[in-house]
Design an enzyme around this catalytic site. Structure first.
Site, PDB file in Angstrom:
ATOM      1  N   ASP A 193      -0.696   7.999   3.234  1.00 55.95           N
ATOM      2  CA  ASP A 193       0.264   7.309   2.373  1.00 55.95           C
ATOM      3  C   ASP A 193       1.355   8.295   1.953  1.00 55.95           C
ATOM      4  O   ASP A 193       1.084   9.450   1.635  1.00 55.95           O
ATOM      5  CB  ASP A 193      -0.459   6.739   1.140  1.00 55.95           C
ATOM      6  CG  ASP A 193       0.381   5.719   0.403  1.00 55.95           C
ATOM      7  OD1 ASP A 193       0.000   4.537   0.393  1.00 55.95           O
ATOM      8  OD2 ASP A 193       1.428   6.107  -0.173  1.00 55.95           O
ATOM      9  N   ASN A 225      -4.294  -4.800  -1.628  1.00 56.58           N
ATOM     10  CA  ASN A 225      -3.506  -5.626  -2.540  1.00 56.58           C
ATOM     11  C   ASN A 225      -3.040  -6.875  -1.803  1.00 56.58           C
ATOM     12  O   ASN A 225      -2.538  -6.783  -0.682  1.00 56.58           O
ATOM     13  CB  ASN A 225      -2.297  -4.837  -3.051  1.00 56.58           C
ATOM     14  CG  ASN A 225      -2.722  -3.655  -3.898  1.00 56.58           C
ATOM     15  OD1 ASN A 225      -3.640  -3.763  -4.700  1.00 56.58           O
ATOM     16  ND2 ASN A 225      -2.070  -2.513  -3.712  1.00 56.58           N
ATOM     17  N   HIS A 243       2.397  -6.437   5.204  1.00 59.79           N
ATOM     18  CA  HIS A 243       1.662  -6.300   6.473  1.00 59.79           C
ATOM     19  C   HIS A 243       0.256  -5.865   6.059  1.00 59.79           C
ATOM     20  O   HIS A 243       0.110  -4.877   5.315  1.00 59.79           O
ATOM     21  CB  HIS A 243       2.331  -5.241   7.361  1.00 59.79           C
ATOM     22  CG  HIS A 243       1.595  -5.002   8.652  1.00 59.79           C
ATOM     23  ND1 HIS A 243       2.085  -5.402   9.877  1.00 59.79           N
ATOM     24  CD2 HIS A 243       0.387  -4.419   8.905  1.00 59.79           C
ATOM     25  CE1 HIS A 243       1.220  -5.073  10.829  1.00 59.79           C
ATOM     26  NE2 HIS A 243       0.174  -4.477  10.252  1.00 59.79           N
ATOM     27  N   HIS A 256      -3.000  -4.281   5.094  1.00 59.55           N
ATOM     28  CA  HIS A 256      -3.454  -2.884   5.078  1.00 59.55           C
ATOM     29  C   HIS A 256      -4.534  -2.701   4.032  1.00 59.55           C
ATOM     30  O   HIS A 256      -4.593  -3.424   3.042  1.00 59.55           O
ATOM     31  CB  HIS A 256      -2.294  -1.921   4.819  1.00 59.55           C
ATOM     32  CG  HIS A 256      -1.542  -2.184   3.550  1.00 59.55           C
ATOM     33  ND1 HIS A 256      -0.596  -3.188   3.442  1.00 59.55           N
ATOM     34  CD2 HIS A 256      -1.586  -1.585   2.327  1.00 59.55           C
ATOM     35  CE1 HIS A 256      -0.085  -3.185   2.211  1.00 59.55           C
ATOM     36  NE2 HIS A 256      -0.685  -2.234   1.511  1.00 59.55           N
ATOM     37  N   HIS A 286      -6.149   0.398   1.589  1.00 58.56           N
ATOM     38  CA  HIS A 286      -6.007   1.757   1.064  1.00 58.56           C
ATOM     39  C   HIS A 286      -7.386   2.411   1.119  1.00 58.56           C
ATOM     40  O   HIS A 286      -8.381   1.782   0.761  1.00 58.56           O
ATOM     41  CB  HIS A 286      -5.551   1.728  -0.399  1.00 58.56           C
ATOM     42  CG  HIS A 286      -4.178   1.155  -0.608  1.00 58.56           C
ATOM     43  ND1 HIS A 286      -3.077   1.931  -0.846  1.00 58.56           N
ATOM     44  CD2 HIS A 286      -3.739  -0.136  -0.616  1.00 58.56           C
ATOM     45  CE1 HIS A 286      -2.012   1.152  -0.998  1.00 58.56           C
ATOM     46  NE2 HIS A 286      -2.389  -0.115  -0.858  1.00 58.56           N
TER      47      HIS A 286
HETATM   48  P1  5GP Z   1       0.843  -1.944  -1.292  1.00 62.01           P
HETATM   49  O1  5GP Z   1       1.391  -1.806  -2.684  1.00 62.01           O
HETATM   50  O2  5GP Z   1       1.654  -2.867  -0.447  1.00 62.01           O
HETATM   51  O3  5GP Z   1      -0.627  -2.250  -1.276  1.00 62.01           O
HETATM   52  O4  5GP Z   1       0.914  -0.479  -0.684  1.00 62.01           O
HETATM   53  C1  5GP Z   1       1.937  -0.014   0.121  1.00 62.01           C
HETATM   54  C2  5GP Z   1       1.735   1.472   0.275  1.00 62.01           C
HETATM   55  O5  5GP Z   1       2.574   1.908   1.334  1.00 62.01           O
HETATM   56  C3  5GP Z   1       2.110   2.303  -0.952  1.00 62.01           C
HETATM   57  O6  5GP Z   1       0.973   3.050  -1.355  1.00 62.01           O
HETATM   58  C4  5GP Z   1       3.246   3.190  -0.459  1.00 62.01           C
HETATM   59  O7  5GP Z   1       3.201   4.493  -0.991  1.00 62.01           O
HETATM   60  C5  5GP Z   1       3.051   3.188   1.044  1.00 62.01           C
HETATM   61  N1  5GP Z   1       4.270   3.350   1.817  1.00 62.01           N
HETATM   62  C6  5GP Z   1       5.450   2.666   1.640  1.00 62.01           C
HETATM   63  N2  5GP Z   1       6.350   3.052   2.554  1.00 62.01           N
HETATM   64  C7  5GP Z   1       5.735   3.998   3.327  1.00 62.01           C
HETATM   65  C8  5GP Z   1       6.181   4.766   4.449  1.00 62.01           C
HETATM   66  O8  5GP Z   1       7.306   4.664   4.927  1.00 62.01           O
HETATM   67  N3  5GP Z   1       5.271   5.638   4.993  1.00 62.01           N
HETATM   68  C9  5GP Z   1       4.001   5.763   4.490  1.00 62.01           C
HETATM   69  N4  5GP Z   1       3.199   6.656   5.105  1.00 62.01           N
HETATM   70  N5  5GP Z   1       3.571   5.050   3.440  1.00 62.01           N
HETATM   71  C10 5GP Z   1       4.420   4.180   2.866  1.00 62.01           C
END
Ligand code: 5GP
Length: 115
Positions: A32, A90, A101, A103, A105
């Protein structure tokens, strides 16, 4: 409706680089960009699903099975099988999902705060 403008689609299509820790036919795991713990890896499906609900209801049983079987293997590669880790996904606005998309964590490498 899946939106191909999201950042994980760009990572999958190699438009944007990532720090890969594991890859197979079904999933890609990478660090991340804004880690919330010493180890914070995102495991994303290669199939285009907006979130866990979409993945669980639309992906084949084989793909769902394979995806979840990969998670402990990734934890093992990261050296955190014994010390423990957390997985979370999430889904939607109340969970503050930012990237549409599917995913998971994977967090660990240190004592995590209680949920
Ligand atoms: P969400 O809030 O959708 O569950 O988590 C998205 C995650 O993607 C966040 O923890 C954020 O830090 C990570 N993220 C967003 N953009 C990028 C990126 O360009 N590269 C990487 N490696 N992580 C990203």
């Amino acid at each position: 409706m899946y939106d191909k403008s999201n950042v994980f689609f760009k990572i999958l299509s190699k438009e944007i680089p990532c720090d890969t820790v594991y890859e197979d036919d079904v999933c890609l795991a990478f660090k991340d960009i804004n880690p919330q713990s010493k180890i914070h890896v995102l495991i994303i499906s290669k199939g285009l699903y907006t979130d866990f609900t979409d993945f669980a209801s639309s992906a084949s049983s084989e793909v769902v099975y394979h995806f979840f079987k990969a998670i402990p293997q990734i934890a093992s590669l990261l050296g955190i099988s014994e010390t423990g880790y957390r997985i979370a996904s999430n889904i939607g606005k109340d969970a503050n999902q930012v990237v549409p998309h599917f995913h998971m964590h994977l967090l660990g490498g240190e004592k995590l705060r209680d949920l």
